[in-house]
Design an enzyme around this catalytic site. Structure first.
Site, short mmCIF file in Angstrom:
data_model
loop_
_atom_site.label_atom_id
_atom_site.label_comp_id
_atom_site.label_asym_id
_atom_site.label_seq_id
_atom_site.Cartn_x
_atom_site.Cartn_y
_atom_site.Cartn_z
N THR A 1 0.84 -1.19 0.00
CA THR A 1 0.00 0.00 0.00
C THR A 1 0.89 1.25 0.00
O THR A 1 1.92 1.27 0.68
CB THR A 1 -0.95 0.02 1.22
N HIS B 1 2.51 -11.50 14.19
CA HIS B 1 3.57 -12.01 15.06
C HIS B 1 3.32 -13.47 15.47
O HIS B 1 4.19 -14.12 16.05
CB HIS B 1 3.66 -11.14 16.32
#
Length: 514
Positions: free
Chosen positions: A433, A485
């Protein structure tokens, strides 16, 4: 013998409930005729017959929960192996799924229905955005006449024939299902300028009341699929007060859940002590209903935050080498390939190199499993007036820099025009993006689930940096990698960004595959 199986129901939908069989064993069915209704927590979907024949066996019963591709039933008999039925001579196939024509040739004065087209396998309904013409206007065949908004994109429905718009059946703001009639066109040049025939108001009122009564009677008599019936009975809801959104006004599982949610909210509101009446909007405020696309964006972003253990790591990159290469070759590049040389192609190539070294960034979590992707389908976020969409450059690792730039340019144009197809925005493995086009200096992008990584680009800004023992002014850009994560460790995330930095500061590494 032809099997009837559960179709793909959407990227995040893995199971459904058998709502209602529309045919019973022994019934004759035509190809593409709806035979069974499936209900998910979002929509109700009718499964068509894959071939003509006789419904010889029903494997999954009403109320059963089934997974994707599960066997629902079998069709046997003559024509069942062909999987297709030729259209009758007197019928004309619908043009782009947008109209049903009663005869092979639409003669002057014939009434032709404008119907809601299919916008993708998992899209079953849409909102009427706006009518581009009004009753009495003359339109030519294939002229856009009405805009539909789904939860993915906006779609313009073309006129199936030339003629005069006689009637608008579904007004702006209404929700329609695939195949619903939107309006009627009186075909032929002779129809131009013809005044529309309006229904008397008293006639409309007389016919509306019996239909409402019939709908309520049907629901009160228990004409419900098992899934919504259980929700209504267990929670003591009034079926007659629930507005069904399924075909024929049937109440779906989603309708029952929405009704239950409304009842809960009303009860909470009664218990809470309201110090004052709800605020009414004045001239300085405006209330506007969220578009389906905006609702979907909001829901998916919130789901992304709640699902993944998101973390963002940053780095900066000296854009001197890329800008020099772009400046030196942009004219020759455009002359040869017919497309401008931008920055995004370099970033896509650099990201692919980094994904190869850190494969967990190109993976996703599925339950207790990790799915590593051995292909590189890069999503490119594109901002439009109606919201953010993410078309996907398929097999980007197999494409040249020029082809990547062509694909991105084409997607950008069609995204702004609302012409992207649903399948062009599904199945990406990694997303890029670029907030820099709006002036963003630094940001933390949100993951595009179920992907485990998204790269944020930002504006290029000249800053003093140390080059050796000297201070120089260089064009610098901050990079941000948001990652899940749960699957990507900090070491992998930092390594990923460092590899992108190295590839951009020395573009020859991309050419040499280093």
């Amino acid at each position: 013998m032809v099997e009837i199986r559960v179709p793909t129901l959407g990227e995040s939908v893995t199971e459904a409930t058998i709502g209602q069989w529309l045919k019973k064993e022994g019934d004759t069915v035509a190809a593409d005729e709806p035979v069974v209704e499936l209900e998910t927590d979002k929509v109700s979907v009718e499964v068509p017959a894959p071939a003509a024949g006789v419904l010889s066996k029903i494997t999954a019963q009403e109320g059963d929960t089934v997974e994707l591709n599960a066997l629902l039933g079998e069709i046997g008999g003559e024509g069942a192996s062909s999987g297709a039925v030729a259209p009758k001579a007197e019928e004309k196939p619908a043009s782009n799924g947008a109209a049903a024509v009663k005869e092979t040739e639409a003669g002057a004065g014939q009434e032709v229905e404008i119907t809601a087209p299919s916008s993708g396998e998992s899209v079953t309904e849409a909102d009427i955005g706006e009518w581009l013409v009004k009753v009495g206007d003359y339109v030519k065949v294939d002229d856009p006449i009405v805009s539909l908004e789904t939860d993915k994109a906006a779609v313009d429905v073309p006129a199936p024939v030339s003629g005069t718009l006689k009637e608008i059946v579904a007004e702006a703001g209404a929700t329609v299902a695939v195949g619903d009639v939107l309006g009627i066109i009186t075909s032929g040049e002779a129809a131009e300028g013809r005044a529309p025939s309006a229904k008397p108001a008293d006639q409309t009122q007389e016919t509306a009341a019996p239909q409402t009564e019939v709908h309520q009677n049907q629901q009160s008599q228990g004409a419900l699929s098992p899934a919504p019936r259980r929700i209504i009975e267990q929670n003591g809801l009034d079926a007659g007060s629930i507005q069904g959104t399924g075909r024929g006004g049937r109440i779906t599982k989603g309708d029952a859940l929405n009704a239950l949610n409304q009842v809960s909210q009303q009860q909470e509101a009664k218990q809470a002590k309201a110090p004052s009446a709800p605020k009414e909007l004045g001239e300085r405020e405006e209330r506007v209903k969220m578009s389906r696309l905006r609702q979907t964006i909001a829901r998916r972003l919130k789901e992304s935050q709640e699902t993944a253990a998101q973390l963002t790591t940053f780095n900066d990159v000296d854009m001197t080498a890329v800008m020099a290469a772009r400046s030196q070759y942009k004219d020759l590049f455009e002359k040869k390939h017919g497309v401008k040389l931008g920055f995004m192609g370099f970033f896509v190539k650099a990201a692919i190199q980094a994904l190869r070294e850190v494969p967990e960034v190109n993976a996703e979590i599925d339950g207790q499993d990790i799915i590593y992707k051995n292909h590189y389908d890069i999503g490119i976020a594109v901002g439009t007036e109606k919201g953010l969409v993410v078309p996907v450059v398929r097999d980007a690792d197999m494409k040249s820099l020029a082809q990547i730039e062509k694909d991105i340019g084409d997607y950008g144009r069609r995204a702004r025009d609302g012409d992207l197809k649903l399948e062009e925005m599904q199945g990406g493995t990694f997303t890029i993006t670029n907030g820099g086009v709006y002036g963003s200096l630094m940001s933390t992008p949100i993951l595009n689930m179920p992907q485990s990584g998204i790269l944020g680009m930002h504006r290029i800004e000249k800053r003093p940096i140390a080059v050796g023992d000297k201070i120089e002014i260089r064009p610098m850009m901050y990079l941000a990698l948001s990652y899940d994560h749960r699957i990507v460790d900090g070491k992998g995330a930092v390594t990923f960004l460092v590899r992108i930095k190295e590839n951009l500061e020395d573009p020859q590494r991309l050419l040499l595959d280093l």
